[in-house]
Design a protein around this motif. Structure first.
Motif, PDB file in Angstrom:
ATOM      1  N   GLY A   1       0.822  -1.195   0.000  1.00 57.86           N
ATOM      2  CA  GLY A   1       0.000   0.000   0.000  1.00 57.86           C
ATOM      3  C   GLY A   1       0.857   1.247   0.000  1.00 57.86           C
ATOM      4  N   THR A   2       0.224   2.378   0.256  1.00 56.35           N
ATOM      5  CA  THR A   2       0.923   3.658   0.295  1.00 56.35           C
ATOM      6  C   THR A   2       1.157   4.059   1.742  1.00 56.35           C
ATOM      7  OG1 THR A   2      -1.197   4.803   0.179  1.00 56.35           O
ATOM      8  CG2 THR A   2      -0.043   4.426  -1.894  1.00 56.35           C
ATOM      9  N   VAL A   3       2.267   4.750   1.976  1.00 59.04           N
ATOM     10  CA  VAL A   3       2.646   5.118   3.343  1.00 59.04           C
ATOM     11  C   VAL A   3       3.179   6.538   3.359  1.00 59.04           C
ATOM     12  CG1 VAL A   3       4.960   4.136   3.051  1.00 59.04           C
ATOM     13  CG2 VAL A   3       4.033   4.441   5.344  1.00 59.04           C
ATOM     14  N   SER A   4       2.861   7.258   4.421  1.00 55.23           N
ATOM     15  CA  SER A   4       3.401   8.600   4.665  1.00 55.23           C
ATOM     16  C   SER A   4       4.129   8.578   5.994  1.00 55.23           C
ATOM     17  CB  SER A   4       2.277   9.645   4.712  1.00 55.23           C
ATOM     18  OG  SER A   4       1.620   9.738   3.474  1.00 55.23           O
ATOM     19  N   VAL A   5       5.327   9.140   6.009  1.00 56.17           N
ATOM     20  CA  VAL A   5       6.126   9.220   7.236  1.00 56.17           C
ATOM     21  C   VAL A   5       6.192  10.684   7.648  1.00 56.17           C
ATOM     22  CG1 VAL A   5       8.340   8.717   8.320  1.00 56.17           C
ATOM     23  CG2 VAL A   5       7.462   7.211   6.533  1.00 56.17           C
ATOM     24  N   LEU A   6       5.595  10.996   8.775  1.00 52.63           N
ATOM     25  CA  LEU A   6       5.577  12.373   9.253  1.00 52.63           C
ATOM     26  C   LEU A   6       6.938  12.753   9.819  1.00 52.63           C
ATOM     27  CD1 LEU A   6       2.095  12.451  11.023  1.00 52.63           C
ATOM     28  CD2 LEU A   6       2.670  12.927   8.634  1.00 52.63           C
ATOM     29  N   PRO A   7       7.331  14.013   9.755  1.00 53.10           N
ATOM     30  CA  PRO A   7       8.626  14.447  10.297  1.00 53.10           C
ATOM     31  C   PRO A   7       8.757  14.079  11.775  1.00 53.10           C
ATOM     32  CG  PRO A   7       7.633  16.182   8.981  1.00 53.10           C
ATOM     33  CD  PRO A   7       6.590  15.120   9.127  1.00 53.10           C
TER      34      PRO A   7
ATOM     35  N   ASN B   1      20.241  18.839  16.753  1.00 50.89           N
ATOM     36  CA  ASN B   1      19.777  17.573  16.206  1.00 50.89           C
ATOM     37  C   ASN B   1      18.514  17.734  15.372  1.00 50.89           C
ATOM     38  OD1 ASN B   1      21.723  15.672  17.135  1.00 50.89           O
ATOM     39  ND2 ASN B   1      20.890  15.900  19.192  1.00 50.89           N
ATOM     40  N   THR B   2      17.934  18.930  15.364  1.00 52.59           N
ATOM     41  CA  THR B   2      16.759  19.172  14.524  1.00 52.59           C
ATOM     42  C   THR B   2      17.110  18.976  13.055  1.00 52.59           C
ATOM     43  OG1 THR B   2      15.914  20.742  16.146  1.00 52.59           O
ATOM     44  CG2 THR B   2      14.971  20.826  13.932  1.00 52.59           C
ATOM     45  N   ALA B   3      18.270  19.466  12.656  1.00 55.34           N
ATOM     46  CA  ALA B   3      18.709  19.282  11.272  1.00 55.34           C
ATOM     47  C   ALA B   3      18.933  17.805  10.977  1.00 55.34           C
ATOM     48  CB  ALA B   3      19.991  20.073  11.017  1.00 55.34           C
ATOM     49  N   PHE B   4      19.479  17.079  11.953  1.00 53.30           N
ATOM     50  CA  PHE B   4      19.671  15.637  11.780  1.00 53.30           C
ATOM     51  C   PHE B   4      18.321  14.949  11.594  1.00 53.30           C
ATOM     52  CE2 PHE B   4      19.878  11.324  13.396  1.00 53.30           C
ATOM     53  CZ  PHE B   4      21.028  10.826  12.814  1.00 53.30           C
ATOM     54  N   ALA B   5      17.327  15.371  12.383  1.00 57.03           N
ATOM     55  CA  ALA B   5      15.996  14.766  12.294  1.00 57.03           C
ATOM     56  C   ALA B   5      15.361  15.033  10.932  1.00 57.03           C
ATOM     57  CB  ALA B   5      15.104  15.294  13.411  1.00 57.03           C
ATOM     58  N   ASP B   6      15.517  16.250  10.419  1.00 60.34           N
ATOM     59  CA  ASP B   6      14.964  16.574   9.096  1.00 60.34           C
ATOM     60  C   ASP B   6      15.613  15.717   8.017  1.00 60.34           C
ATOM     61  OD1 ASP B   6      13.340  18.447  10.271  1.00 60.34           O
ATOM     62  OD2 ASP B   6      14.671  20.138   9.832  1.00 60.34           O
TER      63      ASP B   6
ATOM     64  N   SER C   1       4.174  11.933  -0.195  1.00 63.85           N
ATOM     65  CA  SER C   1       4.834  13.062   0.451  1.00 63.85           C
ATOM     66  C   SER C   1       3.977  13.616   1.573  1.00 63.85           C
ATOM     67  CB  SER C   1       5.125  14.159  -0.572  1.00 63.85           C
ATOM     68  OG  SER C   1       5.636  15.316   0.067  1.00 63.85           O
ATOM     69  N   SER C   2       4.633  13.942   2.669  1.00 64.24           N
ATOM     70  CA  SER C   2       3.925  14.537   3.811  1.00 64.24           C
ATOM     71  C   SER C   2       4.255  16.017   3.945  1.00 64.24           C
ATOM     72  CB  SER C   2       4.314  13.798   5.096  1.00 64.24           C
ATOM     73  OG  SER C   2       5.716  13.847   5.298  1.00 64.24           O
ATOM     74  N   ALA C   3       4.628  16.633   2.798  1.00 67.13           N
ATOM     75  CA  ALA C   3       5.008  18.050   2.848  1.00 67.13           C
ATOM     76  C   ALA C   3       3.831  18.925   3.235  1.00 67.13           C
ATOM     77  CB  ALA C   3       5.555  18.481   1.487  1.00 67.13           C
ATOM     78  N   SER C   4       2.607  18.538   2.795  1.00 68.18           N
ATOM     79  CA  SER C   4       1.441  19.328   3.153  1.00 68.18           C
ATOM     80  C   SER C   4       0.492  18.464   3.958  1.00 68.18           C
ATOM     81  CB  SER C   4       0.815  19.855   1.883  1.00 68.18           C
ATOM     82  OG  SER C   4      -0.350  19.298   1.570  1.00 68.18           O
ATOM     83  N   THR C   5       0.259  18.874   5.180  1.00 72.18           N
ATOM     84  CA  THR C   5      -0.603  18.134   6.097  1.00 72.18           C
ATOM     85  C   THR C   5      -1.593  19.094   6.742  1.00 72.18           C
ATOM     86  OG1 THR C   5       0.954  18.461   7.916  1.00 72.18           O
ATOM     87  CG2 THR C   5       1.204  16.457   6.617  1.00 72.18           C
ATOM     88  N   PRO C   6      -2.676  18.586   7.349  1.00 72.89           N
ATOM     89  CA  PRO C   6      -3.599  19.477   8.061  1.00 72.89           C
ATOM     90  C   PRO C   6      -2.877  20.284   9.131  1.00 72.89           C
ATOM     91  CG  PRO C   6      -4.543  17.286   7.817  1.00 72.89           C
ATOM     92  CD  PRO C   6      -3.126  17.188   7.356  1.00 72.89           C
ATOM     93  N   GLN C   7      -3.262  21.524   9.264  1.00 72.92           N
ATOM     94  CA  GLN C   7      -2.629  22.417  10.215  1.00 72.92           C
ATOM     95  C   GLN C   7      -3.292  22.292  11.586  1.00 72.92           C
ATOM     96  OE1 GLN C   7       0.178  24.073   9.294  1.00 72.92           O
ATOM     97  NE2 GLN C   7      -0.163  22.835   7.448  1.00 72.92           N
ATOM     98  N   PRO C   8      -2.598  22.742  12.655  1.00 77.33           N
ATOM     99  CA  PRO C   8      -3.159  22.606  14.000  1.00 77.33           C
ATOM    100  C   PRO C   8      -4.546  23.212  14.148  1.00 77.33           C
ATOM    101  CG  PRO C   8      -0.849  23.220  14.110  1.00 77.33           C
ATOM    102  CD  PRO C   8      -1.234  23.286  12.668  1.00 77.33           C
ATOM    103  N   GLY C   9      -4.886  24.228  13.380  1.00 76.01           N
ATOM    104  CA  GLY C   9      -6.199  24.845  13.509  1.00 76.01           C
ATOM    105  C   GLY C   9      -7.306  24.110  12.787  1.00 76.01           C
ATOM    106  N   ASP C  10      -6.954  23.089  11.993  1.00 77.47           N
ATOM    107  CA  ASP C  10      -7.975  22.353  11.262  1.00 77.47           C
ATOM    108  C   ASP C  10      -8.826  21.526  12.217  1.00 77.47           C
ATOM    109  OD1 ASP C  10      -7.034  23.446   8.970  1.00 77.47           O
ATOM    110  OD2 ASP C  10      -5.799  21.736   8.400  1.00 77.47           O
ATOM    111  N   PRO C  11     -10.053  21.173  11.808  1.00 73.95           N
ATOM    112  CA  PRO C  11     -10.950  20.446  12.721  1.00 73.95           C
ATOM    113  C   PRO C  11     -10.386  19.123  13.198  1.00 73.95           C
ATOM    114  CG  PRO C  11     -12.144  21.286  10.818  1.00 73.95           C
ATOM    115  CD  PRO C  11     -10.698  21.525  10.545  1.00 73.95           C
ATOM    116  N   ASP C  12      -9.707  18.393  12.337  1.00 71.41           N
ATOM    117  CA  ASP C  12      -9.221  17.062  12.708  1.00 71.41           C
ATOM    118  C   ASP C  12      -7.783  16.911  12.238  1.00 71.41           C
ATOM    119  OD1 ASP C  12      -8.835  14.488  13.418  1.00 71.41           O
ATOM    120  OD2 ASP C  12     -10.427  13.640  12.177  1.00 71.41           O
ATOM    121  N   THR C  13      -6.847  16.809  13.172  1.00 75.02           N
ATOM    122  CA  THR C  13      -5.435  16.617  12.838  1.00 75.02           C
ATOM    123  C   THR C  13      -4.936  15.281  13.350  1.00 75.02           C
ATOM    124  OG1 THR C  13      -4.774  17.763  14.868  1.00 75.02           O
ATOM    125  CG2 THR C  13      -4.931  19.083  12.847  1.00 75.02           C
TER     126      THR C  13
END
Length: 766
Positions: free
Chosen positions: A179-185, A195-200, A220-232
């Protein structure tokens, strides 16, 4: 009597109309027919609207139940899709049936044949509820029947559950699709801010590794729902990204220790399928970017395995997967037999690219294939020997190390996987101490799987132990080797014997194996055994007369080479003969030929001792130039910088550059690490002793020699006495004191006084 015609005088109450033409007027009904109802009124009368609303509500509820319940029972997504399509296609059918038919006390009839006035009020009410019940029950019955069919009709064996991507086409390039998979940062839990740069970078590398695995597609997980969206929530993110799975990651760093936690969520249901944790430690000498790739690959492999467990190949996919991987592997194995050929033959370089292509295809289709990773690592390690890589190529070294590590991760119970990684550290990086855990694991596995007929795991571990000063332990490992040693491997035994100063045992070993090794021999094995005996006896006795005796033998031996004779003439002090033999050396065919750095060094020593210091200095400078600019020196600086600095110190001593010599000696001692390679440390100190002797610094030379002879596994007193380069020290009290302190290492300690010309200060001819 004739019956009366009833039509002549109709009864007043007869419903029959008068005959036409009788002059009677029409009835009121004929003059004013009832009005035709509108279409919408007819829909209402026939309960079509009510059935449509009831059906839509029931279908919507059933689809919600399907989305929640089906995954809990392991039903495939195609079952849920089928229910949805069936409910949608049933909607117009239910409306048509409601329009065309009426439910009456006497059964279902066409609406046009039903007299609504003949129905009682109570039956009309009952009919309304029956229609509603029928509209609700129809999809329920369909839904239940399908659920029972898919649940009890499925193959419940874990290996047969259909994968999420079962609707995808099965091809040779992708016989299995999960199937398809997305890996969030990654979310940083603890660790320095840098280590933030290492994590990226880690997140991007994980996506790269997953993209190379054909059973998975990466979204790609470049665009995801934002914290203000109804369901994150993770499920919402997955649905937003249109991926089957979402992976939440967190990274925790403490010093050199890295811990990654991954939560795998099914997008359709929001259900957490698995939580995986990895913990790796970055070595002090390891390149951070290389470690990042290593960690990313282990994360990708862990995700692949976690997703494969609940969604293994279907029967069709498994069959095609076995066929495709089996075909690629069979071709690869056949080519590998031709590539390696017989022992001692040069590998066939023309097959290298095709084998690498085949193993790469197997790994892409089946990322967890242990044999493909192991075979690829073995082949990649030989790339420099077939002209496909350079030992100095950092990209090749990194690819080789990562490939070998992956083979160990996938198949830790493989002798070859453990041995290949151990040999990388032992040979490519010159880190015998780092290689030992892997080589020890290889030997344990070989011991546990008899009959094991390959000596190489034992030879490699013995070499690593010997190079770290554990010569006795090395001999213990060699005794467990399943096969008798061949001539080409005899030094794996002799070197630990000599380092442990067990000269008698070394001679007994040669005596025991000589008849077998010299049988049916053209004389080359006999020559090699005689050469080893001579070297051992001189180291034990300190009498270099054995060198001269052996020289007399090889003068007429057709198996002896100019390179062998040049080395023995140098050891015996025949410097004019050294120059003569070096001029006849064929480097391409002579196994004893000096390498590109030894050649000018031997020439310089011989020229200096034959009274040509000017030309000798030019050769010394040539060696210094080689160490500062040649590819071999660059490789040696990476593997063993201490030996390079010590050799440069000896060159400066030959040129009389004392201050430069001292600087190089200081650099060599700073770089030397006996914990990493004990034999390298001993070589450095031996070269330092030669340099001090060359410039006449007797006290420093004797102190260094004493350090060498005091080591538990190192040079012997006899080897110091037999080396002509230390002859100038024989008359010094400091040297004589050191030799007497270590006289017990000699075969006959009583010969010491005969070796020193105390009265004249000149060397005794030996």
């Amino acid at each position: 009597m004739v019956p009366k015609n009833m039509t002549d005088s109709p009864e007043p109450d007869s419903p029959q109309d008068p005959k036409p033409g009788t002059g009677s007027t029409s009835s009121p009904q004929a003059e004013n027919p009832p009005p035709v109802p509108s279409f919408f009124a007819e829909l209402k009368r026939r309960k079509v609207v009510r059935v449509a609303i009831t059906y839509a509500i029931a279908a919507w509820l059933l689809m919600q139940v399907t989305a929640v319940v089906f995954p809990q029972f392991g039903l495939p997504l195609r079952a849920a899709r089928f229910v949805t399509l069936l409910l949608a296609s049933g909607f117009p059918i239910a409306l048509i049936i409601t329009w065309a038919f009426e439910l009456t006390p006497t059964g279902v009839k066409l609406t046009k044949n039903v007299d609504a006035a003949g129905e009682t009020a109570s039956f009309q009410v009952r009919r309304n509820w029956m229609v509603i019940g029928f509209a609700a029950a129809l999809p329920t019955v369909i839904f239940g029947a399908l659920a029972v069919y898919f649940y009890f009709g499925r193959d419940t064996t874990p290996a047969s559950l259909p994968e999420l991507g079962s609707i995808a086409a099965i091809t040779d390039e992708r016989p299995y699709f999960i199937g398809t998979v997305s890996v969030l940062p990654p979310q940083m839990i603890a660790g320095p801010s840098e280590n933030t740069a290492f994590a990226d970078g880690l997140n991007k590398e994980v996506l790269t590794q997953l993209s190379a695995m054909r059973p998975l597609d990466v979204v790609s997980s470049a665009s995801t729902p934002q914290p203000g969206d109804p369901d994150t929530s993770s499920g919402a993110v997955g649905r937003f990204l249109e991926s089957d799975f979402v992976v939440e990651t967190s990274l925790q760093v403490s010093g050199a220790h890295y811990r990654v936690t991954m939560q795998i969520v099914e997008s359709a249901t929001g259900r957490h399928l698995a939580v995986e944790s990895l913990q790796l430690t970055m070595e002090s000498e390891e390149e951070p970017f290389l470690f990042q790739k290593e960690l990313a690959w282990e994360m990708a492999l862990t995700l692949y395995r976690s997703l494969k467990r609940p969604r293994p190949p279907s029967a069709a996919s498994r069959k095609r997967l076995e066929q495709v991987v089996g075909g690629l592997t069979a071709e690869s194995k056949a080519l590998q037999i031709r590539f390696w050929g017989d022992d001692g033959n040069t590998p066939d370089a023309s097959l290298y690219d095709r084998i690498m292509e085949l193993t790469g295809q197997v790994i892409a289709i089946d990322p967890g294939n242990a044999d493909a990773h192991t075979d690829r690592g073995s082949l990649l390690g030989h790339a420099p020997f077939v002209g496909k890589a350079n030992f100095l190529d950092e990209n090749w070294r990194q690819e080789l190390l990562l490939t070998l590590k992956r083979a160990v991760v996938i198949n830790p119970d493989s002798v070859d996987s453990q041995r290949n990684l151990g040999r990388y550290y032992l040979i490519t990086e010159g880190r015998p101490s780092r290689s030992q855990p892997y080589l020890q694991a290889a030997v344990r596995l070989a011991d546990a799987a008899p009959p094991y007929t390959n000596n190489w795991p034992y030879y490699d571990l013995a070499s690593a132990l010997h190079q770290t000063g554990q010569s006795v332990a090395a001999l213990s490992v060699l005794k467990r080797a399943p096969q008798e040693p061949e001539m080409d491997h005899i030094n794996y035994w002799i070197d630990p014997f000599v380092a442990a100063r067990r000269f008698s045992d070394a001679l007994d070993f040669l005596q025991r194996h000589a008849p077998r090794l010299e049988a049916n021999d053209d004389g080359s094995n006999a020559l090699t055994i005689a050469h080893l005996r001579t070297d051992i006896e001189v180291r034990w006795t300190g009498d270099r007369a054995g060198f001269r005796t052996f020289l007399e033998r090889i003068e007429t031996d057709s198996n002896a080479t100019a390179g062998m004779r040049s080395r023995y003439r140098l050891a015996a002090g025949d410097y004019a003969g050294v120059l003569r033999e070096l001029a006849a050396v064929d480097p391409g065919r002579d196994p004893y030929a000096p390498n590109v750095i030894e050649m000018p060094l031997h020439q310089a020593l011989a020229l200096e001792r034959t009274g040509n210091p000017a030309l000798a200095h030019s050769y010394f400078r040539s060696v210094l130039k080689q160490y500062s600019s040649s590819p071999m020196a660059e490789m040696m600086l990476q593997r063993d910088p201490a030996s390079v600095y010590a050799t440069m110190a000896f060159m400066h001593a030959g040129l009389g550059e004392v201050s430069e010599m001292r600087v190089a000696i200081a650099q060599a001692r700073e770089a030397a690490d006996p914990g990493r390679s004990y034999q390298s440390y001993l070589l450095v100190e031996y070269l330092n002793a030669l340099a001090f002797t060359q410039v006449g610094e007797t006290v420093e030379a004797c102190a260094t020699i004493d350090q060498l002879l005091s080591a538990p596994a190192g040079e012997s007193t006899g080897s110091i006495l037999a080396n002509v380069s230390f002859d100038s020290l024989h008359g010094s009290p400091e040297f004589q004191k050191v030799i007497r302190q270590h006289a017990d290492q000699l075969k006959d300690p009583a010969v010491i006084e005969d070796l020193f010309a105390l009265s004249s200060g000149e060397d005794v001819e030996r």
